[in-house]
Scaffold this active site. Structure first.
Site, short mmCIF file in Angstrom:
data_model
loop_
_atom_site.label_atom_id
_atom_site.label_comp_id
_atom_site.label_asym_id
_atom_site.label_seq_id
_atom_site.Cartn_x
_atom_site.Cartn_y
_atom_site.Cartn_z
N TYR A 76 0.70 -1.60 -0.19
CA TYR A 76 -0.12 -0.05 -0.01
C TYR A 76 1.40 1.58 0.03
CZ TYR A 76 -4.54 2.59 0.82
OH TYR A 76 -5.35 3.06 0.45
N GLU A 85 2.01 6.56 -6.67
CA GLU A 85 0.99 7.31 -7.83
C GLU A 85 0.94 8.65 -7.12
OE1 GLU A 85 -2.32 6.99 -5.69
OE2 GLU A 85 -2.29 4.02 -6.33
#
Length: 228
Positions: A153, A160
């Site tokens: 994660y 991103e």
């Protein structure tokens, strides 16, 4: 989220078969994306970029995740619609609003970081949902689903953000996808500023999403769960 099934018999056969097909196809699609990434780095060509290698696959299967928002909203899966919407929207934004829009986002190290984290996560997640729907799920699959996020994660979010950061610089220089005055609608929209806002949202939302997964892990992988 995908298809956290509730009590046995909660779905009609039609809905169950649809969810099995959806999650099964997504498992295959993300597995293929992971294969493409590995193959790219093993046989990398100077004439073909990573983005060019995976763009069609990631476009199809990441955008297909939009259906999960409707699944959650309609109640055919036991997922929080708001959490699902944010998780899906953040990735779709990166794929369609960042990677499609700019060249700089495609060349940053954020791209392989995001793609590797996404693909491993989704192979495990969709694979678990598929097995769960046919009532056969090895404990190791469940453990992977609720454990690998600890590393993947943060890696995915870092990727991103690096892609968005690279994109906003290029978009700011070109004033791409922005609306300036005067215009017939009398509105102003600065896409670079919008990307800044998206990046800012990660500050309050990422810890909440991460802790949500931590709580889910404790709930699913509690000491008494394995013996069941």
């Amino acid at each position: 989220m995908g298809s956290d099934k509730g009590k046995k018999g909660a779905y009609s056969d039609g809905v169950t078969n649809y969810l099995i097909a959806y999650n099964g196809i997504q498992t295959v699609g993300w597995s293929y994306l992971l294969y493409q990434i590995i193959a790219y780095y093993l046989t990398a060509s100077a004439t073909v970029t990573l983005y060019e290698t995976v763009k069609t696959t990631v476009m199809i299967f990441q955008n297909a995740a939009i259906l999960e928002v409707f699944h959650a909203q309609m109640g055919i899966v036991k997922s929080n619609p708001a959490i699902t919407a944010f998780q899906v929207a953040s990735r779709v934004m990166v794929v369609c609003g960042v990677l499609m829009a700019t060249l700089s986002a495609r060349s940053t190290v954020g791209l392989p970081l995001a793609l590797v984290a996404w693909s491993i996560t989704e192979v495990i997640r969709y694979g678990m949902y598929t097995l769960q729907l046919i009532n056969w799920i090895p404990y190791v699959v469940t453990w992977l689903r609720y454990s690998t996020f600890v590393i993947l994660y943060p890696i995915g979010v870092t990727g991103e953000l690096l892609c968005i950061y690279a994109a906003q610089q290029e978009i700011g220089a070109k004033q791409q996808w922005s609306i300036t005055m005067p215009n017939s609608f009398n509105v102003i929209f600065n896409y670079q500023h919008f990307l800044w806002f998206i990046m800012f949202l990660y500050i309050p939302l990422f810890p909440q999403m991460y802790m949500h997964m931590v709580h889910q892990r404790k709930k699913v992988l509690g000491p008494h769960k394995k013996s069941q």
